[in-house]
Design a protein around this motif. Sequence first.
Motif, mmCIF file in Angstrom:
data_model
loop_
_atom_site.group_PDB
_atom_site.id
_atom_site.type_symbol
_atom_site.label_atom_id
_atom_site.label_comp_id
_atom_site.label_asym_id
_atom_site.label_seq_id
_atom_site.Cartn_x
_atom_site.Cartn_y
_atom_site.Cartn_z
ATOM 1 N N LEU A 33 12.121 0.302 3.419
ATOM 2 C CA LEU A 33 12.077 0.868 4.768
ATOM 3 C C LEU A 33 10.841 0.415 5.528
ATOM 4 O O LEU A 33 10.924 0.056 6.714
ATOM 5 C CB LEU A 33 12.130 2.399 4.702
ATOM 6 C CG LEU A 33 13.489 3.012 4.340
ATOM 7 C CD1 LEU A 33 13.372 4.529 4.221
ATOM 8 C CD2 LEU A 33 14.534 2.642 5.385
ATOM 9 N N LEU A 34 9.689 0.445 4.872
ATOM 10 C CA LEU A 34 8.448 0.010 5.530
ATOM 11 C C LEU A 34 8.551 -1.441 5.991
ATOM 12 O O LEU A 34 8.232 -1.762 7.146
ATOM 13 C CB LEU A 34 7.268 0.170 4.580
ATOM 14 C CG LEU A 34 6.488 1.485 4.624
ATOM 15 C CD1 LEU A 34 5.400 1.488 3.556
ATOM 16 C CD2 LEU A 34 5.858 1.691 5.995
ATOM 17 N N TYR A 35 8.987 -2.297 5.096
ATOM 18 C CA TYR A 35 9.061 -3.726 5.427
ATOM 19 C C TYR A 35 10.065 -3.965 6.543
ATOM 20 O O TYR A 35 9.803 -4.723 7.494
ATOM 21 C CB TYR A 35 9.440 -4.523 4.178
ATOM 22 C CG TYR A 35 9.290 -6.020 4.351
ATOM 23 C CD1 TYR A 35 8.021 -6.614 4.314
ATOM 24 C CD2 TYR A 35 10.392 -6.843 4.542
ATOM 25 C CE1 TYR A 35 7.869 -7.981 4.474
ATOM 26 C CE2 TYR A 35 10.250 -8.215 4.698
ATOM 27 C CZ TYR A 35 8.989 -8.775 4.662
ATOM 28 O OH TYR A 35 8.833 -10.137 4.827
ATOM 29 N N LEU A 77 0.832 -1.207 0.000
ATOM 30 C CA LEU A 77 0.000 0.000 0.000
ATOM 31 C C LEU A 77 0.867 1.258 0.000
ATOM 32 O O LEU A 77 0.590 2.228 -0.717
ATOM 33 C CB LEU A 77 -0.935 -0.010 1.210
ATOM 34 C CG LEU A 77 -2.044 -1.069 1.190
ATOM 35 C CD1 LEU A 77 -2.800 -1.073 2.520
ATOM 36 C CD2 LEU A 77 -3.020 -0.806 0.032
ATOM 37 N N GLY A 78 1.909 1.230 0.821
ATOM 38 C CA GLY A 78 2.833 2.367 0.856
ATOM 39 C C GLY A 78 3.536 2.572 -0.477
ATOM 40 O O GLY A 78 3.684 3.708 -0.952
ATOM 41 N N VAL A 79 3.962 1.470 -1.102
ATOM 42 C CA VAL A 79 4.642 1.546 -2.406
ATOM 43 C C VAL A 79 3.694 2.110 -3.468
ATOM 44 O O VAL A 79 4.085 2.956 -4.281
ATOM 45 C CB VAL A 79 5.167 0.155 -2.825
ATOM 46 C CG1 VAL A 79 5.652 0.181 -4.280
ATOM 47 C CG2 VAL A 79 6.298 -0.283 -1.910
ATOM 48 N N ILE A 80 2.435 1.647 -3.464
ATOM 49 C CA ILE A 80 1.462 2.126 -4.452
ATOM 50 C C ILE A 80 1.244 3.632 -4.325
ATOM 51 O O ILE A 80 1.223 4.368 -5.322
ATOM 52 C CB ILE A 80 0.125 1.365 -4.296
ATOM 53 C CG1 ILE A 80 0.289 -0.095 -4.726
ATOM 54 C CG2 ILE A 80 -0.977 2.035 -5.120
ATOM 55 C CD1 ILE A 80 -0.893 -0.975 -4.390
ATOM 56 N N ILE A 81 1.081 4.101 -3.086
ATOM 57 C CA ILE A 81 0.843 5.536 -2.862
ATOM 58 C C ILE A 81 2.017 6.373 -3.376
ATOM 59 O O ILE A 81 1.844 7.352 -4.105
ATOM 60 C CB ILE A 81 0.584 5.811 -1.363
ATOM 61 C CG1 ILE A 81 -0.747 5.177 -0.931
ATOM 62 C CG2 ILE A 81 0.580 7.315 -1.082
ATOM 63 C CD1 ILE A 81 -0.964 5.169 0.567
ATOM 64 N N VAL A 82 3.229 5.961 -2.992
ATOM 65 C CA VAL A 82 4.426 6.718 -3.414
ATOM 66 C C VAL A 82 4.623 6.623 -4.922
ATOM 67 O O VAL A 82 4.949 7.614 -5.589
ATOM 68 C CB VAL A 82 5.669 6.202 -2.669
ATOM 69 C CG1 VAL A 82 6.941 6.838 -3.227
ATOM 70 C CG2 VAL A 82 5.546 6.472 -1.184
ATOM 71 N N PHE A 92 12.176 6.301 -5.375
ATOM 72 C CA PHE A 92 11.252 6.704 -4.313
ATOM 73 C C PHE A 92 10.415 5.521 -3.812
ATOM 74 O O PHE A 92 10.281 5.307 -2.603
ATOM 75 C CB PHE A 92 10.331 7.823 -4.802
ATOM 76 C CG PHE A 92 11.035 9.142 -4.998
ATOM 77 C CD1 PHE A 92 11.912 9.628 -4.040
ATOM 78 C CD2 PHE A 92 10.826 9.904 -6.143
ATOM 79 C CE1 PHE A 92 12.559 10.840 -4.209
ATOM 80 C CE2 PHE A 92 11.481 11.112 -6.328
ATOM 81 C CZ PHE A 92 12.347 11.585 -5.365
ATOM 82 N N ALA A 93 9.848 4.768 -4.752
ATOM 83 C CA ALA A 93 8.953 3.670 -4.372
ATOM 84 C C ALA A 93 9.716 2.518 -3.721
ATOM 85 O O ALA A 93 9.256 1.941 -2.730
ATOM 86 C CB ALA A 93 8.199 3.171 -5.607
ATOM 87 N N MET A 94 10.886 2.180 -4.267
ATOM 88 C CA MET A 94 11.650 1.051 -3.730
ATOM 89 C C MET A 94 12.166 1.350 -2.323
ATOM 90 O O MET A 94 12.087 0.495 -1.422
ATOM 91 C CB MET A 94 12.815 0.714 -4.655
ATOM 92 C CG MET A 94 13.559 -0.555 -4.268
ATOM 93 S SD MET A 94 14.753 -1.077 -5.514
ATOM 94 C CE MET A 94 15.944 0.264 -5.397
ATOM 95 N N VAL A 95 12.688 2.541 -2.123
ATOM 96 C CA VAL A 95 13.170 2.915 -0.788
ATOM 97 C C VAL A 95 12.027 2.884 0.215
ATOM 98 O O VAL A 95 12.175 2.405 1.350
ATOM 99 C CB VAL A 95 13.830 4.310 -0.827
ATOM 100 C CG1 VAL A 95 14.096 4.824 0.591
ATOM 101 C CG2 VAL A 95 15.136 4.258 -1.609
#
Length: 538
Positions: A513-515, A479-484, A506-509
């Motif tokens: 980090l989230l995971y 979800l975080g990756v999709i938003i970014v 941006f999305a990969m970082v």
Amino acid sequence: MTDSKFLRGTMILTMATFASKILGMIYVFPFVAMVGQQGLALYQYGYQPYVILLSMATLGVPMAVSKFVSKYNAMGDYKTGQRLLKTGILFMSITGFLAFLVLFSMAPVISGWIISDPSDLDGNSLIDVTFVIRMVSVALIIIPAMAVIRGYFQGNQSMGPTAVSQVLEQLIRIVFILSMAYSVLYIMDGDLGTAVGFATFGAFVGGLGGLAVLLFYWKKRKHFIDQQVNESTVDHNLPLSNMYKELIMYALPFSFVGLAIPLFQLVDLFTFNNALTASGYTLGEAETMYGVFSGSAHRLILIPVAIATAMSVTLIPAITKSFTSQNDEVLQNQITQAFQIIIFLAVPASAGLMLLSYPTFALLFGLNDIEVGGYILRYYAPVAILFSLFSVSAAMLQGINQQRFAVLSLIVGILIKLILTYPLLIALGSMGAIISTFLGFTAAIIFNLVIIAKYADFDFRPLIKRTILIAAVTIVMSLGVIIVKEGAEQLFPLVSWMNALLIELFAMVTGILLYFIITVKIGLAGKVLGDRFSILKK
């Protein structure tokens, strides 16, 4: 040799094998920039039959020779190991030469199986396919004999020669591939078929480099080896028939299981173009999709596979020891941890590749075929989890002395792949090859898991609970990756390489980090990765 030196040697060999595989993945990026997806497809036409025949010619020899030599050395019989080396080099040279003759002479026939309609000028010609197959076939003359030498060194607990020769062989091969492709296309103004054909000849040139390293080590250590042989306290004087019977018993399970992915790819090789052209695609369109599927996307999904399996297979020797000593509690924990590592690493990596398939493909392979490449990569990415699970579950079956079932499970998977691929390609296009691979490997893994549960008395409930938790964290990460990603694409539309880089970054970082933060905070990372990352438990 002391245990510390042996462990150091094993670690060096593992790192060299991993480095060799990574090098074998990343060279494809500049190669595709020069030859395109159709050129990569042409390269695969030659390379896939070569890999199958190479595996058949070597039959898992390095590991089998290593096991054989180590066994007789431990009994003080160094003469038997050296007899195997001398006769093995001759025998493998003969099998390699026969494999070369088969592939070289069959090249026109194989080309006809790959491209059934040579009148379609939109794709590669039969002449080019035949040329590529014949150029790569020459490597079969020397590579099998090298396998015996490597196995002999490993059996003597000397991992350096194999490690150095593997890496140098790969480096020479890659430099030759890229330099020949560039020279033929941009300096000599040659055609694509010639460029790819000479590029595949890199397998032979790299093999010469690897062989030179092994001969250097042999000359350097010959005095010590001769002294060791002369000091043998036992000589079993095995007949050659008994020697090779024992060797084949060691080699066959390793060889057949190692053929899993190449055999699945061989089915695609002989069905992909024929099915897609029969359903209305031009040969050029079919080849572009095949190049992405078997080359570009396949190499990308092998990256998480390599990382996950490299971390989990280190537990296999410990599993063997626990099974042999009937230490059931430790065995349960070891099997659980091996599977957990695979799931912990491969699931989020596959999810990330799915969500970022289009910018990832654009970043690594350019924008020319982004629609085809992004689409195939998105749906092929989850197969990385299956590749990892099959590899480790098959290794576990060998660890608990049930390797015959690993062979049976692969046969089941291949049959499913063989039956379903053509009709699914006709019905669903390139997605059909992905689905048939998914179903074939799923069936093989389920088969392996049933056998592990039966013979190791393994309880899957703790693993299922941990898998559900990993899946939940992966969903949050996604979800975080999709938003970014969506936000980044608004600022940087996917129309240039630089924009693809920014979106990916941006999305990969964000995802990593989230995971990492979530799994560390809830204690999941420390529990899964164990003592080797004990800092994560704090």
